[in-house]
Write an enzyme that holds these catalytic residues in place. Structure first.
Site, mmCIF file in Angstrom:
data_model
loop_
_atom_site.group_PDB
_atom_site.id
_atom_site.type_symbol
_atom_site.label_atom_id
_atom_site.label_comp_id
_atom_site.label_asym_id
_atom_site.label_seq_id
_atom_site.Cartn_x
_atom_site.Cartn_y
_atom_site.Cartn_z
ATOM 1 N N ASN A 33 22.197 41.940 122.880
ATOM 2 C CA ASN A 33 22.927 42.372 121.675
ATOM 3 C C ASN A 33 23.654 43.703 121.912
ATOM 4 O OD1 ASN A 33 20.874 44.244 121.689
ATOM 5 N ND2 ASN A 33 20.282 43.966 119.542
ATOM 6 N N TYR A 144 7.358 50.941 119.610
ATOM 7 C CA TYR A 144 7.500 50.380 120.958
ATOM 8 C C TYR A 144 6.140 49.913 121.490
ATOM 9 C CZ TYR A 144 8.965 50.205 125.904
ATOM 10 O OH TYR A 144 9.247 49.810 127.197
HETATM 11 P P1 NAD Z 1 17.420 48.912 128.523
HETATM 12 O O1 NAD Z 1 17.398 49.540 127.184
HETATM 13 O O2 NAD Z 1 18.449 49.339 129.508
HETATM 14 O O3 NAD Z 1 17.521 47.322 128.404
HETATM 15 C C1 NAD Z 1 17.100 46.592 127.294
HETATM 16 C C2 NAD Z 1 18.178 45.576 126.961
HETATM 17 O O4 NAD Z 1 17.736 44.790 125.835
HETATM 18 C C3 NAD Z 1 19.480 46.247 126.544
HETATM 19 O O5 NAD Z 1 20.553 45.636 127.206
HETATM 20 C C4 NAD Z 1 19.558 46.005 125.043
HETATM 21 O O6 NAD Z 1 20.871 45.980 124.547
HETATM 22 C C5 NAD Z 1 18.830 44.669 124.910
HETATM 23 N N1 NAD Z 1 18.255 44.443 123.583
HETATM 24 C C6 NAD Z 1 17.532 45.297 122.827
HETATM 25 N N2 NAD Z 1 17.180 44.712 121.667
HETATM 26 C C7 NAD Z 1 17.682 43.442 121.704
HETATM 27 C C8 NAD Z 1 17.671 42.365 120.786
HETATM 28 N N3 NAD Z 1 17.062 42.452 119.601
HETATM 29 N N4 NAD Z 1 18.318 41.234 121.141
HETATM 30 C C9 NAD Z 1 18.954 41.123 122.331
HETATM 31 N N5 NAD Z 1 19.001 42.113 123.236
HETATM 32 C C10 NAD Z 1 18.365 43.269 122.916
HETATM 33 O O7 NAD Z 1 15.957 49.108 129.133
HETATM 34 P P2 NAD Z 1 15.373 48.700 130.554
HETATM 35 O O8 NAD Z 1 14.857 49.918 131.188
HETATM 36 O O9 NAD Z 1 16.329 47.846 131.286
HETATM 37 O O10 NAD Z 1 14.107 47.833 130.115
HETATM 38 C C11 NAD Z 1 14.110 46.418 130.194
HETATM 39 C C12 NAD Z 1 12.757 45.900 129.740
HETATM 40 O O11 NAD Z 1 11.737 46.392 130.596
HETATM 41 C C13 NAD Z 1 12.383 46.297 128.315
HETATM 42 O O12 NAD Z 1 11.729 45.227 127.688
HETATM 43 C C14 NAD Z 1 11.426 47.441 128.528
HETATM 44 O O13 NAD Z 1 10.502 47.556 127.474
HETATM 45 C C15 NAD Z 1 10.740 47.050 129.828
HETATM 46 N N6 NAD Z 1 10.242 48.247 130.526
HETATM 47 C C16 NAD Z 1 11.097 49.056 131.200
HETATM 48 C C17 NAD Z 1 10.611 50.199 131.794
HETATM 49 C C18 NAD Z 1 11.517 51.136 132.555
HETATM 50 O O14 NAD Z 1 11.041 52.180 132.999
HETATM 51 N N7 NAD Z 1 12.767 50.822 132.778
HETATM 52 C C19 NAD Z 1 9.251 50.512 131.711
HETATM 53 C C20 NAD Z 1 8.425 49.661 131.002
HETATM 54 C C21 NAD Z 1 8.926 48.519 130.421
#
Ligand code: NAD
Ligand code: UDP
Length: 320
Positions: A33, A144
């Site tokens: 989104n 979160y």
């Molecule tokens: P990010 O914010 O870059 O990516 C998340 C993506 O999800 C974004 O593109 C956002 O637009 C999309 N999104 C959010 N809500 C949405 C919805 N309702 N419908 C459709 N799309 C939606 O974050 P990231 O670092 O790439 O994290 C990716 C995943 O990994 C997440 O679930 C996050 O919780 C998990 N995670 C990441 C880390 C990290 O350090 N990067 C650590 C723990 C967990």
């Protein structure tokens, strides 16, 4: 050729995952989104055969016949997930519910991107998967943390009740190219500040620790988890066990960039975990996985990325 749905695919981690899955010869549907991700992150993939970009908010149901789902849709940076906390909980909980429903209907495997935040401000160190955590359920991080905890609950109930093939990974702090300049997480903040010659903003006294994993190591781990048979559900930690204080991180980035930036101290946000380090024994045993990229090596690639990005953004607009 497998058909694979990646939710949150235009985000930082999702874009690397989509790229890898596409390069491996799969048909990849990237759903997002664009709340914290961007089309720019997957611009190099659009137009390639086998790649499709879908604009959809996972708070609403979505149906597609696929073989596998990687459910990543949820903002991960505290600044972003706290900006609209109700939407964050909805994205985690309703998003997981919708994707588990899809997995049940189409007999797809589903990998849920959970987080080290399920351990909250941990009282056990390092964190093993058996630890139930120490989360403030009414604090500013709860949207979160509790959202992700509930998503894990849903995964295991869909497994128990409906026999869905679920896999839960707990991701520890991950960094690398394609983090947004204004993402707000510590690595991108410090790198951008150092490159711009601005003060590096340490929250608190800088003694809190994190363990940083380079994004390609995470993607490799995710693929290994998805490749396991039905009996492996996790949860499994995916992270780099090398632990650093935020002061050490700031100093490393200043010396790596050769920046003249100074370090300044800002108030520590509420409920900020004091320490974090994964125990990755399970991942080593079951997946034969461990991170390969050192912090220095990963930071160098990240610095190169942000150098180019900031350089590009400096180019003045073309006007008549
Ligand atoms: P990010 O914010 O870059 O990516 C998340 C993506 O999800 C974004 O593109 C956002 O637009 C999309 N999104 C959010 N809500 C949405 C919805 N309702 N419908 C459709 N799309 C939606 O974050 P990231 O670092 O790439 O994290 C990716 C995943 O990994 C997440 O679930 C996050 O919780 C998990 N995670 C990441 C880390 C990290 O350090 N990067 C650590 C723990 C967990
Ligand atoms: N942090 C910091 N300066 C910043 C951004 C973050 O000192 O500009 C700290 C933050 O308070 C936390 C750690 O760095 O202790 C990691 O923060 P981040 O937001 O990257 O992820 P978290 O692990 O807290 O979800």
């Amino acid at each position: 050729m497998k058909k694979i749905l990646v939710t949150g695919g235009a985000g930082f981690v999702g874009s690397h995952l989509c790229e890898r899955l596409l390069n491996d010869g799969n048909f990849v549907v990237c759903l997002d989104n664009f709340y914290s991700g961007s089309k720019e992150n997957v611009a190099h993939l659009t137009g390639r055969p086998g790649f499709e970009l879908v604009h959809h908010d996972l708070v609403e149901p979505y149906a597609l016949d696929v073989d596998e789902v990687y459910n990543l849709a949820c903002p991960a940076s505290p600044i972003y997930y706290q900006y609209d906390p109700i939407q964050t909980t909805k994205s985690s909980v309703l998003g997981a519910l919708h994707m588990l429903g899809l997995a049940k209907r189409y007999h797809a495997k589903i990998l849920q991107a959970s987080t080290s935040e399920v351990y909250g401000d941990p009282t056990q160190h390092p964190q093993r998967e058996s630890y139930w955590g120490n989360v403030n359920p009414i604090g500013i991080r709860a949207c979160y943390d509790e959202g992700k905890r509930c998503a894990e609950t849903l995964c295991f109930d869909y497994k128990r009740i409906h026999g869905v093939n679920v896999k839960v990974i707990r991701i520890f702090n991950t960094y690398g190219p394609r983090m947004a300049v204004n993402d707000g997480r510590v690595v991108s903040n410090f790198v951008v500040q150092a490159l711009r010659g601005e003060d590096l903003t340490i929250y608190g006294d800088g003694s809190q620790t994190r363990s940083f994993q380079y994004v390609t190591d995470l993607v490799d781990g995710m693929l290994r988890v998805m490749a396991t048979d039905d009996s492996f559900t996790g949860p499994v930690n995916l992270g780099n066990p090398d632990e650093f204080t935020m002061l050490e991180l700031a100093q490393t980035i200043i010396s790596l960039t050769g920046s003249k930036s100074r370090i300044v101290y800002r108030p520590l946000p509420e409920d900020d975990p004091k320490m974090r380090r994964p125990d990755i024994t399970l991942a080593k045993e079951k997946l034969n996985w461990e991170p390969r990229v050192s912090l220095e090596e990963g930071l160098e690639k990240t610095v190169d990325y942000f150098k180019q990005k900031l350089e590009y953004e400096k180019v003045p607009q073309m006007t008549l």
